[in-house]
Design an enzyme around this catalytic site. Structure first.
Site, PDB file in Angstrom:
ATOM      1  N   HIS A 204      12.990 104.983  44.995  1.00  0.00           N
ATOM      2  CA  HIS A 204      12.317 105.373  43.827  1.00  0.00           C
ATOM      3  C   HIS A 204      12.161 106.574  43.017  1.00  0.00           C
ATOM      4  O   HIS A 204      11.260 106.175  41.597  1.00  0.00           O
ATOM      5  CB  HIS A 204      10.882 104.880  44.333  1.00  0.00           C
ATOM      6  CG  HIS A 204      10.538 103.230  43.581  1.00  0.00           C
ATOM      7  ND1 HIS A 204      11.290 102.699  42.687  1.00  0.00           N
ATOM      8  CD2 HIS A 204      10.748 102.090  45.150  1.00  0.00           C
ATOM      9  CE1 HIS A 204      10.810 101.237  43.189  1.00  0.00           C
ATOM     10  NE2 HIS A 204      10.532 101.093  43.932  1.00  0.00           N
TER      11      HIS A 204
ATOM     12  N   ASP B 276      26.159  86.984  45.049  1.00  0.00           N
ATOM     13  CA  ASP B 276      26.814  86.185  45.733  1.00  0.00           C
ATOM     14  C   ASP B 276      28.205  87.030  45.885  1.00  0.00           C
ATOM     15  O   ASP B 276      28.966  87.106  45.459  1.00  0.00           O
ATOM     16  CB  ASP B 276      27.668  84.951  45.427  1.00  0.00           C
ATOM     17  CG  ASP B 276      28.430  83.681  46.152  1.00  0.00           C
ATOM     18  OD1 ASP B 276      29.336  84.673  47.043  1.00  0.00           O
ATOM     19  OD2 ASP B 276      28.677  82.791  46.293  1.00  0.00           O
TER      20      ASP B 276
END
Length: 358
Positions: free
Chosen positions: A61, A302
């Site tokens: 982060h 995908d």
């Protein structure tokens, strides 16, 4: 990328029933971190023979926020799916790195020093009041061991569920609320998390969420900014009793709505105050936060095998954080992930289901 293999039941991990949180641990890659250097991101492909596979992602982060991590995966997807005869190039013109924009932001000169001072105080707190050996170390803070009776569960709210909850709040509220999908779903999860805990109704309650600052800063940062551009908003002024009564859901929605309405360009400057508040949390406090977002579009990924069966945020096992993502079917629903002790989770699931019947 590392590759590993598991004989676990992948349908259980991707299903709609609770399972032990610890079963996610082998799916999560570790970041390579030392005092002086740290990886920005790590990947692991876990194969489940004759069942499927899982791609685990761990992001630092300090470098990437959730939006950037998802953006990176989408760029990877674009590259992987590019036609081999007419290969697409990654859209470099849409990526903005930190050094290209920091000079244009109106940030007070002393905010960095304030953040570092508060972070130093937090390190001392985690060290039991001792001076940290190396306050500039890049190593991550140690994570507490997770009890074996902690389980994971994902609630699937349909678009119709959310609209029903929204209409209920409209009927019950004496004032106009900002009833976005986030406000409705977070307020619903927050209310029933607090009720599922039970216990002392006078215990202090804290709640908040990360804020994407890209559009709030002056001047605005491009939405395709590639880095970490988040702050947070946090409130701790109520007790559990507020959420346990008949109007608990309305009270939560009213407060979360107000927090969202108050967001402006100053949110990024409040990080020192937020960091300063953690060492003074009252004993017995229950603090709820959010990981993920319904706007990341994670189920749109995908790589050639279809969209994912389930997106899970492993980091919510710490404390009482929840995760949020858009529904897999793309019809306006929301998935909310929980990680609680088994008896609390059983109570929570009953409460969440009952709440949709009112």
């Amino acid at each position: 990328m590392e590759v590993a293999e598991s004989n676990a039941d992948i349908s259980r991990l991707a299903g709609n029933k609770p399972f032990p949180t610890a079963e996610l641990h082998p799916l999560v890659p570790e970041l390579q971190v030392t005092d002086d250097s740290a990886s920005a991101v790590s990947f692991q492909a876990m194969l489940f023979p004759n069942q499927g596979f899982c791609v685990g992602v761990t992001a630092h982060h300090g470098v990437l926020d959730g939006k950037t991590a998802t953006m990176f995966l989408k760029l990877w997807e674009t590259h992987a799916n590019a036609n081999t005869t007419k290969r697409q190039t990654l859209p470099h013109h849409r990526i903005y790195f930190l050094f290209t924009i920091v000079r244009s932001l109106k940030i007070p000169n002393n905010i960095e020093a304030k953040i570092l001072n508060e972070w130093y105080s937090l390190l001392k707190m985690f060290s039991g009041g001792k001076e940290p050996d190396n306050p500039k170390s890049l190593k991550l803070l140690p994570s507490p061991e997770i009890s074996p009776d902690v389980v994971r569960f994902t609630l699937n709210l349909t678009r119709e569920d959310i609209q029903m909850l929204r209409e209920r709040l409209k009927r019950e509220s004496p004032k106009e609320l900002r009833l976005s999908t986030f406000v409705v779903t977070y307020s619903y999860a927050l209310t029933y998390l607090i009720r599922a805990r039970g216990g002392d109704p006078s215990r202090p309650i804290g709640y908040g969420f990360a804020v994407d600052c890209r559009s709030l800063l002056d001047p605005p940062v491009p939405s395709s900014y590639f880095g970490n551009c988040v702050s947070a908003t946090f409130k701790m002024e109520l007790t559990a009793e507020t959420f346990m009564g008949e109007e608990g859901f309305l009270a939560a929605a009213s407060d979360v709505s107000d927090l969202v309405e108050e967001l402006d360009g100053t949110v990024a400057l409040k990080l020192p105050d937020i960091l300063a508040s953690f060492p003074i949390l009252p004993p017995g406090s229950q603090v709820v936060s959010v990981a993920g977002s319904t706007r990341f579009g994670v189920y749109g990924l995908d790589f050639g095998w279809g969209r994912p069966e389930r997106i899970l945020v492993a980091s919510i096992e710490q404390g009482e954080a929840i995760s949020m993502a858009e529904g897999r079917d793309g019809n306006g629903g929301v998935e909310i992930g929980f990680s609680l002790k088994k008896h609390e989770m059983e109570a929570l699931i009953d409460l969440l289901n009952d709440g949709l019947k009112k």
